[in-house]
Design an enzyme around this catalytic site. Structure first.
Site, mmCIF file in Angstrom:
data_model
loop_
_atom_site.group_PDB
_atom_site.id
_atom_site.type_symbol
_atom_site.label_atom_id
_atom_site.label_comp_id
_atom_site.label_asym_id
_atom_site.label_seq_id
_atom_site.Cartn_x
_atom_site.Cartn_y
_atom_site.Cartn_z
ATOM 1 N N GLY B 54 -5.906 -0.352 -10.543
ATOM 2 C CA GLY B 54 -7.161 0.301 -10.207
ATOM 3 C C GLY B 54 -8.234 -0.769 -10.128
ATOM 4 O O GLY B 54 -8.425 -1.524 -11.085
ATOM 5 N N ALA B 55 -8.938 -0.830 -8.998
ATOM 6 C CA ALA B 55 -9.858 -1.949 -8.763
ATOM 7 C C ALA B 55 -10.864 -2.160 -9.892
ATOM 8 O O ALA B 55 -11.007 -3.292 -10.377
ATOM 9 C CB ALA B 55 -10.573 -1.751 -7.419
ATOM 10 N N GLN B 210 1.335 8.111 -7.630
ATOM 11 C CA GLN B 210 0.268 7.930 -8.622
ATOM 12 C C GLN B 210 -0.335 9.262 -9.066
ATOM 13 O O GLN B 210 -0.835 9.378 -10.186
ATOM 14 C CB GLN B 210 -0.871 7.056 -8.058
ATOM 15 N N ASP B 251 -11.159 2.836 -1.303
ATOM 16 C CA ASP B 251 -10.990 1.400 -1.487
ATOM 17 C C ASP B 251 -12.082 0.629 -0.781
ATOM 18 O O ASP B 251 -12.424 -0.486 -1.185
ATOM 19 C CB ASP B 251 -9.618 0.963 -0.973
ATOM 20 N N ASN B 261 -8.825 4.759 2.244
ATOM 21 C CA ASN B 261 -8.315 5.225 0.948
ATOM 22 C C ASN B 261 -6.801 5.349 1.065
ATOM 23 O O ASN B 261 -6.217 5.107 2.124
ATOM 24 C CB ASN B 261 -8.975 6.564 0.564
#
Lengths: 379, 379
Positions: B54-55, B210, B251, B261
């Site tokens: 996760g960024a 996910q 994203d 995304n």
């Protein structure tokens, strides 16, 4: 279609004439196993356990099941019993009832001593009718693919696909779901066999993975180039111009052209519409329900077992077939099995009588005119 | 957020102050394991192996990684080495570079003996900033859910959902992808904690699952009602009126509001648009790329390993974690990891500064005005 270079159907009479043989579809894609079925009871089990699946194939299998029963005991009581036993295997399959009613009506009026032979001829006839109907779907759909190929050759885009026709399909509407040729894949096989370069994007089709397990397998065995993708990927591929047309099957078409098919079909129809990609539905006449005015909100959607979403079955590196759970314990699951694509998103239907837009479809089946008018007037 | 009733973040300092602890996300949802990370090398491995992912979380983890390095050796050479090692772990993550640049710029000008303590404070600051930014997303998104709840209560439809707000989400933009709260799920947690009845449809999000593995787990642990569905099911649920709004993360957002995304987001945006369901994107300011005029066709889409589609990992009934193959051997696979949703399908963005339509978004970030104008003029 071919398996390792040899022509097969999904169901056939054994060479000794004493039994029926089928491809055991529960073992695909990990093993190719032929199952010999010698009794009506074994056939009922094969249908119930999805050794054979796909509405057209189930119809033919049930007809052969009646033959196996009549061969051993052609009495009225045995006929009634086998009819009931086979019908109970997959209660929602329309073709199953149709095939059983057809065979039953013909056999009831015969003297018992003639029923065995007649049942076998009827079963052969039902199987052959499926094959010729699907071949007609293929012949009628082929020009749509040829037109794309010609357009791409004319454009000489110089892209890396050299005029290849890229088809996207969802679920398995291939020959494994029928006796031969398939419905949505019939035009693909017709194109491939005619030498047209065709490539199929295969949606894996969660939760039961029929695309990954069956469509990929049958295309691979017949030598048709294909690529498996997650169901999520199709919209992106269409947006990028990497899909020339979408070809899907159907479980039920309403009189207005609304299409019930495997869950997720609606999403692909939306993407095709948004990206200007033609969206075709292969719809044999019997799949059109002329008594139903519209499908959206009207066709009941089967809710299937949570285990289909919760669990995935596959092959370990050791070669064992294992089932694993992908969810946290006790996670609630919903599993609607079908969705309904509004007719406005359907470019055309490919039927055994020709290609027609939703509005043109009733004209292909004038014998249902009254029914369709009535349904549409009510709807 | 809560795990079995206890408040957790995804990353924190150990009680002895000598190490960092994280939730090992590679073990979810089947086991809850806390991993102690005592060296910069171990942190780099944890990021590369997706123990943390996760960024926003990766950014914070990298900052703590620099602290661990500086604590042991605060030399210029060590600072350069840890910067390079951490940056190489996930080359495409924008937050990773941003966090490393922030920490590196601050430490370079300090004398080595001050770097250890400063690095820890910087890492704490980056983590806290993520938490407060996400809390602001939650606060700003909450009124959207409250409005739905009020409308449903006013309507007193008498349906079976008693005013429950049904949110559909894709992938994991929850607290596990951040330090706490999450992005898309921040308004959901805010609503749930405020006593609003909320229920989340969780797309399983093939091919990496996910949604099934992480989103279902974190919602379940915090006690938020949810239901996992196949990615194929969302369109049908929206068509049936069972989704009140869609909430996803991103994203990268282009200046015109196009949204990159997780693959499949575009399909859900199309269905939401077709069914009149609002489609919201939770977009923290740093995820907006003001230098990019438009996203469709411009944002490069990562093609990931075929094994992600080919194989599924889960828990056997015996409790072992096993990986199985679901495809025929040698089947070709394509695996684009993201797609781009055109701005015209986005109802609004939820940011830490407020809620804005794609057209209104630049006004929320006046400091980028020049950049955005330039990009849009070029695009």
């Amino acid at each position: 279609m071919n398996i390792q270079g040899t022509a097969f159907r999904t169901i056939w009479l054994s060479t000794d004439g004493a039994a029926v043989e089928v491809i055991d579809q529960t073992r695909l894609p990990h093993a190719f196993v032929i199952r010999r079925i010698g009794t009506a009871r074994a056939m009922a089990e094969a249908i119930a356990d999805m050794v054979v699946r796909g509405a057209p194939l189930i119809g033919a299998a049930a007809a052969y099941g009646v033959w196996l029963a009549m061969r051993d005991d052609p009495s009225d009581a045995a006929l009634d019993a086998v009819y009931a036993a086979l019908l109970a295997t997959r209660p929602t399959a329309v073709n199953l009832r149709w095939a059983l009613d057809t065979v039953d009506a013909a056999l009831t009026v015969l003297a018992p001593e003639h029923r065995g032979r007649a049942a076998r001829m009827l079963a052969d006839g039902i199987a052959e009718e499926d094959v010729s109907q699907n071949r007609a779907l293929g012949d009628n759909g082929l020009p749509l693919l040829q037109a794309v190929a010609e357009r791409k050759r004319d454009a000489r885009t110089g892209g890396d696909d050299r005029g290849v026709v890229n088809v996207l399909t969802h679920c398995n509407a291939g020959w494994l779901a029928t006796v031969d040729w398939g419905t949505a894949l019939a035009p693909v096989y017709a194109a491939h066999d005619a030498g047209l370069p065709v490539h199929v994007w295969v949606d894996e089709t969660r939760p039961r993975n029929q695309g990954a397990a069956l469509t990929a397998w049958e295309l691979g065995q017949h030598g048709v180039p294909h690529t498996v993708i997650a169901d999520n990927a199709g919209g992106h591929l269409m947006q990028e111009g990497r899909v020339d047309l979408v070809l899907v099957g159907t479980d039920r078409v309403a009189a207005n052209g609304d299409v019930a098919n495997k869950i997720g079909t609606y999403l692909k129809a939306l993407a095709a519409h948004d990206c200007g990609v033609p969206f075709y539905v292969a719809a044999p006449g019997p799949s059109i329900d002329w008594t139903l005015a519209a499908g959206v909100g009207a066709i009941p959607i089967e809710e299937r077992a949570a285990a289909e979403v919760r669990e995935v079955t596959g092959r370990t590196t050791a070669g064992d077939i294992r089932t694993v759970t992908i969810l946290p314990a006790d996670t609630p699951v919903a599993n609607p099995a079908f969705d309904v694509t509004p007719a406005r998103l359907v470019t055309a239907f490919i039927t055994e009588r020709g290609v027609a837009t939703p509005a043109e479809l009733p004209a292909l089946y004038p014998e249902h005119d009254g029914q369709a008018d009535e349904a549409l007037a009510e709807g």
